[in-house]
Design a protein around this motif. Sequence first.
Motif, PDB file in Angstrom:
ATOM      1  N   ARG A  48       2.727  -4.137   3.985  1.00 26.76           N
ATOM      2  CA  ARG A  48       1.957  -4.313   5.214  1.00 26.76           C
ATOM      3  C   ARG A  48       1.714  -5.804   5.465  1.00 26.76           C
ATOM      4  NH1 ARG A  48       2.470   0.947   6.794  1.00 26.76           N
ATOM      5  NH2 ARG A  48       1.365   2.411   5.396  1.00 26.76           N
ATOM      6  N   GLY A  49       1.515  -6.119   6.754  1.00 27.98           N
ATOM      7  CA  GLY A  49       1.118  -7.477   7.119  1.00 27.98           C
ATOM      8  C   GLY A  49       2.136  -8.238   7.916  1.00 27.98           C
TER       9      GLY A  49
ATOM     10  N   ASN B 282       4.468   0.840   0.710  1.00 27.99           N
ATOM     11  CA  ASN B 282       4.825   0.182   1.966  1.00 27.99           C
ATOM     12  C   ASN B 282       4.276  -1.237   1.989  1.00 27.99           C
ATOM     13  OD1 ASN B 282       6.054   2.537   3.357  1.00 27.99           O
ATOM     14  ND2 ASN B 282       3.968   3.368   3.191  1.00 27.99           N
TER      15      ASN B 282
ATOM     16  N   ASP C  70       6.989  -3.051   9.494  1.00 20.31           N
ATOM     17  CA  ASP C  70       6.715  -2.463   8.183  1.00 20.31           C
ATOM     18  C   ASP C  70       8.003  -2.303   7.395  1.00 20.31           C
ATOM     19  OD1 ASP C  70       4.062  -2.370   8.612  1.00 20.31           O
ATOM     20  OD2 ASP C  70       3.952  -0.216   9.038  1.00 20.31           O
TER      21      ASP C  70
ATOM     22  N   GLU D 281       0.851  -1.183   0.000  1.00 15.62           N
ATOM     23  CA  GLU D 281       0.000   0.000   0.000  1.00 15.62           C
ATOM     24  C   GLU D 281       0.887   1.234   0.000  1.00 15.62           C
ATOM     25  OE1 GLU D 281      -2.679  -0.006   3.261  1.00 15.62           O
ATOM     26  OE2 GLU D 281      -3.440  -2.030   2.870  1.00 15.62           O
TER      27      GLU D 281
END
Length: 771
Positions: free
Chosen positions: A588-589, A586, A593, A583
């Motif tokens: 994510r998850g 970046n 980060d 996103e």
Amino acid sequence: MTTSNSWKQVGTNVRKVDGMALATGGSLFVNDLLDPEYLFGAILTSPHAHARILSIDTSEAEALDGVHAVIHYGNVKRVPHTTAGQGYPEPSPYDTYMFDSKVRYVGDRVAAVAADSEDIAREALKLIKVDYEVLEPVFDAVEALKDGAPIIHDEEDARVIIPVFYDKTRNMAAKVETSVGDPDKGFEEADAVVEDVFETHYGHHCPIEPHVTYTKLDPGGRLIITTSTQVPFHVRRIVSQVCEIPVRKIRVIKPRIGGGFGGKQEILLEDVCSKLTLVTGMPVLLNYNREEEFVSSRTRHPSRCYTKLGVKKDGTITAIRLHVVLNTGAYGSHALTVGSNAGSKVLPMYPCENIDFKMEAAYTNLPVGGAYRGYGATQAVFGMEVLIDAAAKEIGMDPIEFRQKNHIVSGQGSPIFKALGEGTEGVEMTIGSCGLEQCIELGSKAIEWGEKAPPSSPSRKRGKGCAILMQGSSIPHVDMGAATLKLNEDGSFNLLMGATDLGTGSDTVLSQIAAEEIGVDVEMIIPLSSDTDITPFDVGAYASSTTYLSGMAVKKTAALIKHQILEAAAEMLGSSVTSLTIENGNIRGGNTDLTISDVALHTLYSENQHQIIASASHITEKSPPPFAAHFVELEVDEDTGMIDVQHYVAAVDCGTTIHPKLAEGQTEGALANGLSYALTEQYIFNEKGKMLNPSFGHYKIFASSDMPKVTTIMVPTYEATGPYGAKSVSEISINGALPAIANAIYDAIGIRITSGPFSPDKILKAIRDKA
């Protein structure tokens, strides 16, 4: 499938990637990219429409101080080829030579010169002595097809390289026939039959930048061609063929283009310019002036369309007959495919059980037809949409209601899709997205259909007219596009693509598609297009294919590189790929980060080092039509014949608009193109086939000051086979002006005009004839 609500880059009006450079006069075009020293090329053209060259004496020209080379049929090998920039094997006949001992129209090539200056080059042309045997010409396409007409291509080696009809002994460059059901029976069953002969005229693309090519040899002896073209990879292939040098010895670079519109889908200067460089060993600049651009480049094929419709009283269409005679001029460039499109981009609009289509393309001794925005649909839709209006009147039905009852809808197909391809059989196809009903509803509302204000003066009559249109998106099973994406340390991406931006904004649109798929801002995409040494293959900018075809190649490539980034990120984080997303650049998850830049630095410098890079290709399985409904309100002055278009409405379904403002711009540019063609543009010839008005002073094109009020309505649909639901948009709206204006003229003064342009003298004559 993601939805438009979640898109960040697609569907937004991002800044055009080349906008600032264009606005500030950056060095972007061929003439900006010249070396300090180079030669000027110039071409001697024929003063005769049809002649054989008995002898050519270049001694005085060669002796002129500053002349470096003179080439002509006597010192250049005769290689049959086509100038049409189409996929190989080309569907156009091999009937052209760099130079030939026969000339076939006023403006045909005779010789070329390379000299120290343009003045010297043009002076040298005057010193070339040519002895001609003047032959009988033929200027009318129908007459050219008759027995006993002068044969324009009597050379033995003119031929086609795919199994299609070709008969040069009858001046027939192409022929296509197909039928569905029993058309004669369909006409017998009709309650009303309407028919007429409709003629469309010569028209020119009028790019602000005429054709221009610059060639040179690099230190290794490779030929570098910098050229204003829509088809760089086709240029490379055809120059290789004509100059008989290997493809590996040629590099083609397409810089920014000052307008193309189909005219630069042709190899017109590149072979001659290349030959001059190969002969002299020096850089050469060759460009058309405006007169040469009008006469010696390419035009819209004039046509004669015999059109017939049968209808029941309830509005059911029982039969359609369309017989087209194209005037392809002296050479058969695009004749087969333009003629086929006259059927395939028009007949499916109104599904009918009984259809008869025939197309014959005739050689004549006039300027050469070629690719031009609209590509066959422009010619045939004129008569079809005028007769749709006439049929509605015959049965007492409103023209809008008649169209709504009969037009094609989602889920429907047509046997014409399979019967008529572009040089080959087409493909079976059903319509996916179709916003035509909404186009008609919104457009008729905007034009206030059914209401008529009083005219502005007693001598004027007011009328309204409409036309509905379809086109296509790419050539299925024929053309291919490819793209490459490479990740850089800062998280940016080089987007390498063969797709050709000819001012349409495709570099921007394709960057948006890449950015959306990866999950970054469009500013992180660095597009580079159309350099045959650096970018992957693409057929180029034609057939309304760039967004739909090349866009899918970019989308597939972006998905591949995104997966590679997530794989590397998963390794860095100790996570699974499926748990991660991107996103705004970046990742994510994971438990920490990361940025795409972190991943790039890691894979380039730290562990498991490798370049994150991906390539993908795409070929289409169908050609989903964009749809449009065009409406015109105008006044006709019965004292002068002047037509005053007061309001033009274009409602267009092109699927998802990747960049709404660019889509609107394409629509408005195309309808301006169509208005100009319908009202003012005209080639004027003398009795010997010479064009008498090859300048903007005498060939009138619309300027912004000539434009009426324009309302553009983009109707959103989602085409499942296109990138983010997109279809094409660039061509369709050129096709509406001829029929919509003709129908509005009839509504105003009760006269059907069946040939363009709708000039004051033509209108005034029609009024007087009626009286």
